[in-house]
Design a protein around this motif. Structure first.
Motif, PDB file in Angstrom:
ATOM      1  N   ALA A   1      46.391  12.025 -34.340  1.00 14.56           N
ATOM      2  CA  ALA A   1      47.714  12.325 -34.880  1.00 14.56           C
ATOM      3  C   ALA A   1      48.755  11.723 -33.943  1.00 14.56           C
ATOM      4  CB  ALA A   1      47.896  13.845 -34.966  1.00 14.56           C
ATOM      5  N   HIS A   2      50.028  11.908 -34.281  1.00 12.23           N
ATOM      6  CA  HIS A   2      51.085  11.480 -33.369  1.00 12.23           C
ATOM      7  C   HIS A   2      50.866  12.222 -32.050  1.00 12.23           C
ATOM      8  CE1 HIS A   2      52.678   9.650 -36.855  1.00 12.23           C
ATOM      9  NE2 HIS A   2      53.332  10.685 -37.331  1.00 12.23           N
ATOM     10  N   GLY A   3      51.023  11.552 -30.959  1.00 13.40           N
ATOM     11  CA  GLY A   3      50.747  12.155 -29.661  1.00 13.40           C
ATOM     12  C   GLY A   3      49.316  11.911 -29.223  1.00 13.40           C
ATOM     13  N   GLY A   4      48.516  11.308 -30.104  1.00 16.54           N
ATOM     14  CA  GLY A   4      47.139  10.985 -29.752  1.00 16.54           C
ATOM     15  C   GLY A   4      46.164  12.136 -29.864  1.00 16.54           C
ATOM     16  N   TYR A   5      46.583  13.245 -30.476  1.00 19.61           N
ATOM     17  CA  TYR A   5      45.728  14.425 -30.579  1.00 19.61           C
ATOM     18  C   TYR A   5      44.670  14.258 -31.659  1.00 19.61           C
ATOM     19  CZ  TYR A   5      49.635  16.499 -28.046  1.00 19.61           C
ATOM     20  OH  TYR A   5      50.620  16.756 -27.128  1.00 19.61           O
ATOM     21  N   THR A   6      43.417  14.507 -31.287  1.00 27.50           N
ATOM     22  CA  THR A   6      42.330  14.560 -32.260  1.00 27.50           C
ATOM     23  C   THR A   6      42.220  16.008 -32.759  1.00 27.50           C
ATOM     24  OG1 THR A   6      40.634  15.110 -30.628  1.00 27.50           O
ATOM     25  CG2 THR A   6      41.055  12.743 -31.017  1.00 27.50           C
ATOM     26  N   PRO A   7      41.476  16.249 -33.831  1.00 30.66           N
ATOM     27  CA  PRO A   7      41.262  17.640 -34.240  1.00 30.66           C
ATOM     28  C   PRO A   7      40.667  18.498 -33.110  1.00 30.66           C
ATOM     29  CG  PRO A   7      40.656  16.191 -36.024  1.00 30.66           C
ATOM     30  CD  PRO A   7      40.931  15.310 -34.826  1.00 30.66           C
ATOM     31  N   LEU A   8      39.841  17.886 -32.262  1.00 28.98           N
ATOM     32  CA  LEU A   8      39.271  18.619 -31.129  1.00 28.98           C
ATOM     33  C   LEU A   8      40.359  19.029 -30.131  1.00 28.98           C
ATOM     34  CD1 LEU A   8      36.697  19.699 -29.832  1.00 28.98           C
ATOM     35  CD2 LEU A   8      36.418  17.462 -28.719  1.00 28.98           C
ATOM     36  N   HIS A   9      41.306  18.149 -29.858  1.00 25.13           N
ATOM     37  CA  HIS A   9      42.443  18.498 -28.998  1.00 25.13           C
ATOM     38  C   HIS A   9      43.200  19.696 -29.585  1.00 25.13           C
ATOM     39  CE1 HIS A   9      42.191  14.353 -27.285  1.00 25.13           C
ATOM     40  NE2 HIS A   9      42.710  14.930 -26.210  1.00 25.13           N
ATOM     41  N   ILE A  10      43.457  19.622 -30.893  1.00 23.65           N
ATOM     42  CA  ILE A  10      44.227  20.669 -31.563  1.00 23.65           C
ATOM     43  C   ILE A  10      43.482  22.008 -31.494  1.00 23.65           C
ATOM     44  CG2 ILE A  10      45.233  21.414 -33.762  1.00 23.65           C
ATOM     45  CD1 ILE A  10      46.710  19.045 -32.404  1.00 23.65           C
ATOM     46  N   ALA A  11      42.180  21.991 -31.738  1.00 22.05           N
ATOM     47  CA  ALA A  11      41.389  23.228 -31.657  1.00 22.05           C
ATOM     48  C   ALA A  11      41.412  23.788 -30.232  1.00 22.05           C
ATOM     49  CB  ALA A  11      39.952  22.962 -32.104  1.00 22.05           C
ATOM     50  N   ALA A  12      41.350  22.910 -29.230  1.00 18.86           N
ATOM     51  CA  ALA A  12      41.383  23.364 -27.834  1.00 18.86           C
ATOM     52  C   ALA A  12      42.753  23.939 -27.475  1.00 18.86           C
ATOM     53  CB  ALA A  12      41.026  22.211 -26.895  1.00 18.86           C
ATOM     54  N   ILE A  13      43.813  23.289 -27.907  1.00 22.18           N
ATOM     55  CA  ILE A  13      45.172  23.771 -27.635  1.00 22.18           C
ATOM     56  C   ILE A  13      45.346  25.185 -28.180  1.00 22.18           C
ATOM     57  CG2 ILE A  13      47.596  23.477 -28.316  1.00 22.18           C
ATOM     58  CD1 ILE A  13      47.087  20.398 -28.081  1.00 22.18           C
ATOM     59  N   HIS A  14      44.762  25.450 -29.339  1.00 20.97           N
ATOM     60  CA  HIS A  14      44.924  26.750 -29.996  1.00 20.97           C
ATOM     61  C   HIS A  14      43.800  27.734 -29.683  1.00 20.97           C
ATOM     62  CE1 HIS A  14      48.496  25.529 -32.098  1.00 20.97           C
ATOM     63  NE2 HIS A  14      47.902  24.375 -32.319  1.00 20.97           N
ATOM     64  N   GLY A  15      42.832  27.308 -28.868  1.00 23.47           N
ATOM     65  CA  GLY A  15      41.771  28.212 -28.433  1.00 23.47           C
ATOM     66  C   GLY A  15      40.773  28.606 -29.511  1.00 23.47           C
ATOM     67  N   HIS A  16      40.516  27.715 -30.455  1.00 24.50           N
ATOM     68  CA  HIS A  16      39.595  28.019 -31.551  1.00 24.50           C
ATOM     69  C   HIS A  16      38.181  27.537 -31.197  1.00 24.50           C
ATOM     70  CE1 HIS A  16      42.881  29.440 -33.892  1.00 24.50           C
ATOM     71  NE2 HIS A  16      43.452  28.247 -33.993  1.00 24.50           N
ATOM     72  N   THR A  17      37.436  28.406 -30.521  1.00 26.03           N
ATOM     73  CA  THR A  17      36.106  28.079 -30.018  1.00 26.03           C
ATOM     74  C   THR A  17      35.155  27.660 -31.125  1.00 26.03           C
ATOM     75  OG1 THR A  17      36.421  29.631 -28.200  1.00 26.03           O
ATOM     76  CG2 THR A  17      34.164  28.970 -28.671  1.00 26.03           C
ATOM     77  N   GLU A  18      35.108  28.408 -32.234  1.00 23.43           N
ATOM     78  CA  GLU A  18      34.190  28.099 -33.332  1.00 23.43           C
ATOM     79  C   GLU A  18      34.420  26.682 -33.854  1.00 23.43           C
ATOM     80  OE1 GLU A  18      33.439  29.178 -38.014  1.00 23.43           O
ATOM     81  OE2 GLU A  18      34.588  30.609 -36.808  1.00 23.43           O
ATOM     82  N   VAL A  19      35.677  26.313 -33.994  1.00 21.98           N
ATOM     83  CA  VAL A  19      36.007  24.978 -34.515  1.00 21.98           C
ATOM     84  C   VAL A  19      35.622  23.906 -33.491  1.00 21.98           C
ATOM     85  CG1 VAL A  19      37.890  23.472 -35.269  1.00 21.98           C
ATOM     86  CG2 VAL A  19      37.804  25.840 -36.052  1.00 21.98           C
ATOM     87  N   MET A  20      35.859  24.162 -32.211  1.00 29.74           N
ATOM     88  CA  MET A  20      35.458  23.192 -31.184  1.00 29.74           C
ATOM     89  C   MET A  20      33.956  22.962 -31.235  1.00 29.74           C
ATOM     90  SD  MET A  20      37.768  24.096 -27.841  1.00 29.74           S
ATOM     91  CE  MET A  20      38.074  25.842 -28.060  1.00 29.74           C
ATOM     92  N   LEU A  21      33.182  24.053 -31.332  1.00 35.42           N
ATOM     93  CA  LEU A  21      31.726  23.935 -31.399  1.00 35.42           C
ATOM     94  C   LEU A  21      31.289  23.139 -32.631  1.00 35.42           C
ATOM     95  CD1 LEU A  21      30.732  27.559 -30.320  1.00 35.42           C
ATOM     96  CD2 LEU A  21      30.485  25.464 -28.973  1.00 35.42           C
ATOM     97  N   LEU A  22      31.878  23.437 -33.777  1.00 35.64           N
ATOM     98  CA  LEU A  22      31.554  22.699 -35.004  1.00 35.64           C
ATOM     99  C   LEU A  22      31.837  21.205 -34.857  1.00 35.64           C
ATOM    100  CD1 LEU A  22      32.930  24.821 -37.989  1.00 35.64           C
ATOM    101  CD2 LEU A  22      30.619  23.922 -37.763  1.00 35.64           C
ATOM    102  N   LEU A  23      33.031  20.905 -34.379  1.00 39.25           N
ATOM    103  CA  LEU A  23      33.437  19.503 -34.275  1.00 39.25           C
ATOM    104  C   LEU A  23      32.525  18.708 -33.355  1.00 39.25           C
ATOM    105  CD1 LEU A  23      37.314  19.941 -34.158  1.00 39.25           C
ATOM    106  CD2 LEU A  23      35.979  18.938 -36.033  1.00 39.25           C
ATOM    107  N   VAL A  24      32.151  19.296 -32.221  1.00 39.65           N
ATOM    108  CA  VAL A  24      31.338  18.563 -31.241  1.00 39.65           C
ATOM    109  C   VAL A  24      29.862  18.582 -31.613  1.00 39.65           C
ATOM    110  CG1 VAL A  24      30.600  18.482 -28.819  1.00 39.65           C
ATOM    111  CG2 VAL A  24      32.984  18.945 -29.379  1.00 39.65           C
TER     112      VAL A  24
END
Length: 161
Positions: free
Chosen positions: A63-86
């Motif tokens: 996205a703008h700022g270079g954020y991937t969905p993984l960055h966004i999930a980490a910024i918001h502390g969404h562990t389940e989403v981080m695990l899914l994505l990786v």
């Protein structure tokens, strides 16, 4: 309204990878921001079912700022989403945003050692001082409100005295 969205994506799965002109977010970014693991799975499943020679939904889309969905999930502390994505969809932990930060550098305190390791961050040890990597975990001061977590408004009670 998943039925309507699913119908549109079945007709043209590339819609899921279209970017919001203001934020640069794809549907996957929005699902990661919301912590909606079910939506992440639905979007990725449609992309994989309909895949031909080209990737229809890019898990590392920036996205703008270079954020991937993984960055966004980490910024918001969404562990389940981080695990899914990786683990399930192969999101890269090596991608950097426009500030040069990897997703693990946005992880907050209280994150398990396993998640730190999965995200490519430094391992915690009994000798590790939480202030040592403070600069890496801080969110940039100029981070747009768009990227901030949803906060419920609290009404302050004021004393009459």
């Amino acid at each position: 309204m998943w039925g309507h969205i699913r119908g549109m994506l079945q007709r043209d799965a590339q819609l899921a990878d279209k970017k919001d002109f203001i934020s640069g977010f794809t549907a996957l970014h929005w699902a990661a921001k919301d912590g909606n693991g079910e939506m992440v799975q639905k979007l990725m499943d449609i992309a994989y079912r309909r895949r031909r020679r080209e990737a229809l939904l890019h898990v590392d889309s920036k996205a703008h700022g270079g954020y991937t969905p993984l960055h966004i999930a980490a910024i918001h502390g969404h562990t389940e989403v981080m695990l899914l994505l990786v683990q399930r969809y192969g999101a890269s932990v090596h991608e950097r945003d426009n500030d040069g930060k990897k997703a693990w550098q946005y992880l907050g305190t209280g994150v398990s050692d396993e998640l730190w390791a999965l995200m490519g961050g430094v391992q915690h040890s009994k000798y590790w001082d939480k202030t040592d990597d403070k600069d890496y975990r801080e969110q940039p001061k100029g981070l747009s409100k768009l990227f901030q977590p949803h906060r419920k408004h609290r009404h302050a009670t004021r004393s009459m005295y």
